[in-house]
Write a protein that holds these residues in place. Structure first.
Motif, PDB file in Angstrom:
ATOM      1  N   HIS A 178      -0.230  -1.188  -1.542  1.00 18.73           N
ATOM      2  CA  HIS A 178       0.741  -0.529  -0.661  1.00 18.73           C
ATOM      3  C   HIS A 178       1.300  -1.493   0.376  1.00 18.73           C
ATOM      4  N   GLU A 179       0.478  -2.428   0.837  1.00 18.25           N
ATOM      5  CA  GLU A 179       0.957  -3.401   1.821  1.00 18.25           C
ATOM      6  C   GLU A 179       1.968  -4.357   1.196  1.00 18.25           C
ATOM      7  N   ARG A 205       5.245  -2.423   0.337  1.00 21.43           N
ATOM      8  CA  ARG A 205       6.003  -2.013   1.523  1.00 21.43           C
ATOM      9  C   ARG A 205       6.586  -3.184   2.290  1.00 21.43           C
ATOM     10  N   GLN A 260       9.103   2.497   2.054  1.00 17.56           N
ATOM     11  CA  GLN A 260       8.876   3.837   1.513  1.00 17.56           C
ATOM     12  C   GLN A 260       8.172   3.819   0.152  1.00 17.56           C
ATOM     13  N   ARG A 295       5.518   4.188  -2.662  1.00 11.65           N
ATOM     14  CA  ARG A 295       4.442   5.168  -2.782  1.00 11.65           C
ATOM     15  C   ARG A 295       3.373   4.643  -3.750  1.00 11.65           C
ATOM     16  N   LEU A 348      -7.342   4.737   4.214  1.00 12.46           N
ATOM     17  CA  LEU A 348      -5.950   5.164   4.065  1.00 12.46           C
ATOM     18  C   LEU A 348      -5.678   6.514   4.702  1.00 12.46           C
ATOM     19  N   ASP A 349      -6.645   7.082   5.381  1.00  8.75           N
ATOM     20  CA  ASP A 349      -6.484   8.409   5.983  1.00  8.75           C
ATOM     21  C   ASP A 349      -5.254   8.440   6.892  1.00  8.75           C
ATOM     22  N   GLY A 350      -4.432   9.448   6.686  1.00  8.48           N
ATOM     23  CA  GLY A 350      -3.255   9.616   7.530  1.00  8.48           C
ATOM     24  C   GLY A 350      -2.008   8.942   7.000  1.00  8.48           C
ATOM     25  N   ASP A 351      -2.098   8.244   5.871  1.00  6.32           N
ATOM     26  CA  ASP A 351      -0.931   7.597   5.279  1.00  6.32           C
ATOM     27  C   ASP A 351      -0.300   8.568   4.270  1.00  6.32           C
ATOM     28  N   LEU A 360       2.163   8.315   2.291  1.00  5.19           N
ATOM     29  CA  LEU A 360       2.757   7.734   1.093  1.00  5.19           C
ATOM     30  C   LEU A 360       1.710   7.140   0.157  1.00  5.19           C
ATOM     31  N   THR A 361       0.429   7.395   0.429  1.00  3.50           N
ATOM     32  CA  THR A 361      -0.645   6.991  -0.472  1.00  3.50           C
ATOM     33  C   THR A 361      -1.539   8.183  -0.758  1.00  3.50           C
TER      34      THR A 361
END
Length: 254
Positions: free
Chosen positions: A81-82, A85, A90, A92, A110-113, A115-116
């Motif tokens: 994801h890094e 992005r 954006q 996913r 990844l909690d709170g992301d 788009l993952t």
């Protein structure tokens, strides 16, 4: 979801090789045994991460904005994801692993992301993965997907179930989708024996055997090669022999 701290985990051992902190004493002990057997194993792991970086950038450069990373392990610095992005904020990503330890750590990281997503599932359960609500919520089946099987297939014996699962991924993903794969060669046969003796079945393969597993996908240049030879960057790992223990390919669904 049960995590056994007394049983080594392939994902956590790999985390040790990369200098991560998401591992237990049993994993560090296994990593030390592996390093004694194959001293360059940490460099092999870093070569694999470098290939992952180049391959994800290639896919993103082709306009792909959704990624399905099966056998993802524990997210660490420079994960999918890094990388994606850095090209499109954006992008996913769905991470999938059968190991409950990897899933627990990934969900914490990844909690709170939004788009993952992180899914616990087996590569062989292709229909289950592709039909998972989290996968369907993030990945549009009508658009190309980058499917990543990085340092995964050498943990899976060659069975009809594996062949069927790989056909399902190929046939379900739309044309323009991309497959990214890396695989241990017989150069690490002794390491494979060590893993297998500790319950982590490992199956090194040669070029012909890996080519058979990804049949139906069209490799992009330079084809199925050793890791440092796949589109190396200036000043990268092209001259590091450790990376030659890995076969890699990036291939397109045509």
């Amino acid at each position: 979801m049960s995590v056994d701290p007394n049983r080594p985990s392939a994902a956590r051992i790999y985390d040790c090789y990369l200098g991560g902190r998401h591992n237990f004493a049993v994993d560090r002990a296994m990593a030390e045994r592996a390093l004694a057997l194959v001293p360059e194993i940490s460099r092999i792991a870093r070569a694999n991460r470098a290939f992952l970086d180049r391959a994800v950038r290639y896919a993103a450069g082709r306009g792909i904005r959704q990624f399905l990373d099966i056998g993802s392990g524990i997210p660490t610095e420079g994960n999918v994801h890094e990388i994606a992005r850095s090209i499109d904020p954006q992008a996913r990503v769905v991470y999938v692993d059968v190991d409950p330890a990897a899933v627990v750590h990934a969900r914490q990281i990844l909690d709170g992301d939004p788009l993952t997503a992180v899914v616990q599932a087996d590569l062989l359960r292709a229909a289950q993965i592709l039909g998972d609500p989290q996968v369907k919520a993030l990945l549009d089946p009508d658009e190309p997907v980058c499917l990543l099987l990085v340092a995964l297939l050498h943990f899976v014996p060659d069975t009809p179930e594996l062949r069927e699962a790989l056909r399902t991924y190929h046939d379900t993903l739309v044309p323009g989708s991309i497959l990214v794969v890396s695989h241990a060669t017989r150069a690490v046969e002794g390491l494979a024996d060590l893993y297998t003796r500790t319950g982590l079945s490992t199956v090194p393969r040669d070029e012909a055997e890996l080519a058979g597993l990804i049949e139906g996908w069209e490799p992009v240049a330079p084809g199925l090669v050793r890791s440092p030879l796949w589109r190396p960057e200036p000043g990268g790992d092209a001259d590091d022999p450790a990376g030659f223990a890995l076969l890699v390919a990036v291939a397109e669904r045509v």
